[in-house]
Scaffold this motif. Structure first.
Motif, short mmCIF file in Angstrom:
data_model
loop_
_atom_site.label_atom_id
_atom_site.label_comp_id
_atom_site.label_asym_id
_atom_site.label_seq_id
_atom_site.Cartn_x
_atom_site.Cartn_y
_atom_site.Cartn_z
N LEU A 86 -12.31 0.45 4.76
CA LEU A 86 -10.85 0.79 4.56
C LEU A 86 -10.22 0.54 2.92
O LEU A 86 -10.81 -0.86 2.56
N ILE A 87 -9.88 1.41 2.46
CA ILE A 87 -9.68 1.19 1.01
C ILE A 87 -8.44 1.60 0.65
O ILE A 87 -7.67 2.44 1.10
N ILE A 88 -7.56 0.63 -0.31
CA ILE A 88 -6.37 0.70 -0.57
C ILE A 88 -6.26 1.70 -1.79
O ILE A 88 -6.61 1.33 -2.99
N ALA A 89 -6.04 3.04 -1.82
CA ALA A 89 -6.14 3.87 -2.78
C ALA A 89 -5.01 4.00 -3.79
O ALA A 89 -5.40 4.03 -4.89
N ALA B 189 0.81 -1.06 -0.01
CA ALA B 189 0.06 0.08 0.17
C ALA B 189 1.03 1.22 0.06
O ALA B 189 1.95 1.38 0.89
N ARG B 190 0.60 2.09 -0.77
CA ARG B 190 0.94 3.38 -0.84
C ARG B 190 0.05 4.47 -0.18
O ARG B 190 0.63 5.54 0.46
N GLY C 198 4.24 -0.78 1.40
CA GLY C 198 4.10 -1.76 2.53
C GLY C 198 2.81 -2.59 2.82
O GLY C 198 1.92 -2.29 2.39
N ARG C 199 3.14 -3.66 3.56
CA ARG C 199 1.66 -4.42 3.55
C ARG C 199 2.06 -5.08 5.31
O ARG C 199 1.49 -6.10 5.33
N ASP C 200 2.77 -4.23 6.00
CA ASP C 200 2.68 -4.88 7.40
C ASP C 200 1.73 -4.23 8.16
O ASP C 200 1.57 -3.04 8.54
#
Lengths: 532, 251
Positions: free
Chosen positions: A364-367, A311-312, A336-338
């Motif tokens: 929750l959205i990964i934009a 994710a950024r 990152g995906r921690d």
């Protein structure tokens, strides 16, 4: 505090048409654009009817064009507007006013789809974005401006990118959507200062009643009754107006004055990794939110893992029981995906959320996401510590532009030899080791009174802030010539730098403008530029 | 009056109890340190150098208190001999990286954070992150005992070197002399340097700068004062030739 940006495209339809034709001329094909980070190609229209281009050969963008629906003009470009053509005219009347007018068929569905793609692109600026048909957008930038270095820079960046795409646009930001909408269209655009009670009414009062977003029939009736400006309408007795025109008028007036909350219904970017949890009972406490964040983050991190992405940018939306939305946004310096790190960053921003009467669902959205580069861990060499999580958290707290590294820049002028680069990018090179440089630099240099023998002796004494320093030792001059290839007035200008030590042992970096013999190279004034 | 011999078990017990009160056990566990490279100074410091995992303060003296150039170079020299990234928390960006590089602190090692009024919270955040070698913050004004203790505890836990550069627009600011939880407090004052060429004092030029380094507070050690040559390109201090040292002491 809520801050809403309104974007207005005064010539949206014609701009879109122009871009479509340019694209077709350039490539012969219609490109598709799926990347959320680049401006959508507005011409990417699958459902467009076949349409013979009306533009004649050699016609440039400066020629008048209008768009008609049936026999009625619906949109005009800037050139046509300056010739006196207006939306709402009859086609025959427009054609009789301007000879050689290019006429195109309206394509409302295409316009709406393009507007929606533009809205999806604007999610880069803030999580809550909505299209505002026919020719505008809303962006709720509350709590997102710090990622772009502030409101002003965000607006600047947005305008620059839109203009680069050939879209005429005007933007305004205010505390309420209604005011932002009106200022973008009827004012001069720009920012209405936040938190000014009663400011909304004052800003709106001078605008024509068209700024209230009322149906055209109602506007005509109001004009007939003598209402020209919003201020006049706001002062009129409310009850008779409502009885005559219905509740919409009262609602619009209250929204304009900031008394009535106006939600904007955000679009959800398609095909993004997201998770939503709805609750039986509305949540109110920070602890409850943290628990939910933990679960949401786990779900999206699984999705990221599956797709090999990191994710950024993450948006967390809170759906409140009163139907409004609150959002927080975080950004990471490296994909990152921690789950623990992302959860912690979201938790840190929880204090910005106003739960109101309760939150009934969270999403929750990964934009934005980028592929993750997996690195081999060496068992022999010591592990290089990873500081990306720290950079993320400081950037979220202070703003991305406030955390940086300094990299060398090829320039002899001292103040131009450094530049800020993002904290996670590598620094290469260095400065020449044999040129002494101070550890503190005064920006701008401060003028001092100095006594020195011309042309090239160091000063004997200098006075800075009314304190006289006698020079005991000195070294110099180091002559630094102006960079004439950057600025014309540095054509022959010269600075002579001296390192001096006063009788107390403090060391200063002084320079004199000019080479000491030729007045064209500088005015011989002395400046203090730094300390060793 | 009964005087216990140094090996008395009573005395040993008392020492141990005092050590526990002073949290020495924590300190000894993480007693790594960077020596300053000047034997006279390192001898005075309890761990033989600037201890990592602890809070240290440095300020300049006299009119330099505002810009703290000498103190900044002194700190840059210490950091140059550490390995790993350094977080430098700023209020205003008047630091000039080429100058830091000249003291051995290369630009690829430093991350700057302009924290405005949040200097201390950002510093603490940095200290809680194990990847860093050191956190430096520039603090203007008062520093309360509670705030400094938070920083000291954070540094103790992560083992990161924490350094506060104390600045003040007025020199002789009493706020700089108030007690804090810092382990050491340094005051760096520029003093007149000897001529560049000792055998020809009238030759123009600048030699290496000289500092008077005062250790004004030191937990578990004695304060002291020394005259040294300023950092070289690798951040090492130099010994001042004896003749010159003596003349300063006499003055």
């Amino acid at each position: 505090m809520r801050r809403v940006v309104s974007v207005w495209f005064p010539t949206f339809s014609t701009d879109r048409l122009r871009r479509l034709e340019e694209e077709r001329d350039a490539t012969g094909t219609v490109q598709t654009s799926a990347s959320p980070t680049s401006l959508p190609n507005l011409l990417n229209k699958r459902d467009r009817r076949g349409r013979a281009p009306c533009a004649g050969p050699g016609e440039g963008p400066g020629l008048p064009e209008i768009i008609v629906s049936g026999r009625l003009v619906t949109a005009v470009n800037a050139a046509a507007g300056s010739l006196g053509l207006r939306a709402g005219m009859k086609l025959a009347q427009a054609q009789s006013l301007v000879a050689g007018l290019a006429v195109h068929d309206a394509d409302p569905a295409g316009d709406a789809a393009a507007l929606r793609r533009l809205a999806e692109w604007c999610v880069r600026y803030a999580p809550l974005v909505a299209d505002d048909p026919p020719d505008g957008l809303w962006i709720d930038v509350t709590g997102s401006t710090h990622l772009h270095g502030g409101e002003e820079r965000l607006l600047h960046d947005l305008l620059r990118r839109l203009h680069a795409q050939g879209l005429a646009a005007r933007v305004a930001v205010a505390d309420t959507p209604a005011v932002a909408h009106a200022v973008a269209r009827f004012g001069s655009g720009g920012a209405v200062p936040p938190n000014a009670d009663g400011m909304e009414a004052a800003v709106m009062a001078d605008f024509p009643i068209d700024a209230l977003r009322l149906p055209s029939g109602m506007l005509a009736d109001l004009r007939l009754m003598g209402f020209e400006r919003v201020g006049l309408l706001a002062k009129a007795a409310r009850a008779p107006l409502v009885r005559r025109f219905g509740p919409l008028l009262a609602a619009r007036l209250d929204q304009a004055a900031g008394r009535l909350f106006e939600p904007i219904m955000p679009i959800v970017p398609p095909a993004s990794i997201q998770a939503r949890l709805a609750f039986v009972e509305p949540l109110l406490t920070a602890e409850a939110f943290s628990t939910v964040i933990g679960r949401l983050v786990d779900i999206v991190c699984d999705g990221l893992e599956r797709d090999g992405l990191g994710a950024r940018r993450l948006d967390l939306l809170f759906e409140r029981v009163d139907g409004t939305l609150q959002a927080i946004r975080i950004a990471t310096a490296r994909p990152g995906r921690d789950a623990r790190h992302l959860g912690r960053m979201l938790n840190e921003r929880l204090e910005q959320v106003d739960p109101g009467l309760g939150v009934e669902a969270m999403r929750l959205i990964i934009a934005a996401a980028d592929p993750v580069k997996l690195e081999q861990v060496s068992l022999v060499e010591p592990a290089i510590p990873d500081i990306a999580p720290l950079v993320d958290r400081l950037a979220n707290r202070l703003g991305e532009s406030r955390i940086y590294r300094i990299a060398p820049l090829e320039s002899d002028v001292p103040e131009r030899s450094v530049r800020q680069i993002p904290a996670m990018s590598p620094v290469t090179g260095g400065w020449p080791a044999d040129l002494p440089r101070p550890v503190r630099l005064l920006d701008p240099p401060q003028q001092v009174e100095a006594m020195a023998l011309l042309p090239d002796h160091p000063p004997i004494a200098f006075t800075w802030r009314r304190v006289r320093h006698r020079v005991r030792h000195a070294d110099g001059p180091e002559r630094i010539a102006g960079e004439w290839w950057k600025r014309d007035r540095e054509w022959i200008s010269v600075r002579d730098y001296f390192r001096v030590e006063d009788e107390d042992g403090r060391r200063f970096w002084l320079f004199r403008r000019g080479n000491g013999s030729d007045a064209d190279t500088g005015d011989m004034r002395w400046f203090l530029h730094g300390f060793f | 009056m009964l005087v216990a011999p140094p090996s008395s078990p009573v005395l040993a017990l008392l020492r141990e109890r005092i050590a526990r009160i002073e949290r020495v056990h924590v300190r000894q566990a993480a007693a790594r340190s960077v020596p300053l490279g000047i034997e006279a100074i390192d001898r005075v410091l309890p761990t033989g150098g600037i201890r990592l995992g602890a809070l240290h303060e440095a300020a300049s003296a006299g009119p330099d208190t505002e810009h703290a150039a000498a103190a900044t170079l002194f700190i840059a020299g210490i950091l140059a001999r550490l390995e790993g990234p350094v977080l430098w928390v700023l209020r205003q960006a008047d630091l000039f990286s080429p100058g830091l590089a000249a003291a051995g602190l290369q630009p690829n090692r430093v991350i700057f954070a302009e924290a405005g009024k949040n200097i201390l919270p950002v510093m603490e955040e940095g200290l809680r992150h194990a990847g860093l070698a050191a956190v430096v913050a520039e603090h203007t004004g008062r520093l309360s005992l509670v705030a400094s203790r938070r920083l000291q505890l954070a540094a103790e836990q992560s083992g990161i070197l924490a350094i506060l550069i104390r600045r003040s627009p007025s020199f002789d600011d009493p706020a700089l002399h108030e007690p804090t939880a810092a382990v050491t407090r340094w005051r760096i004052a520029a003093i007149p340097s000897p001529p560049a060429l000792a055998h020809a004092p009238d030759t123009p030029g600048l030699g290496r700068a000289c500092w008077q380094v005062d250790l004004t507070r030191c937990r578990g050690g004695e304060p002291g004062s020394w005259v040294v040559e300023a950092c070289d390109a690798t951040g090492r201090l130099g010994l001042v030739p004896d003749v010159f040292n003596r003349s300063v002491k006499a003055a």
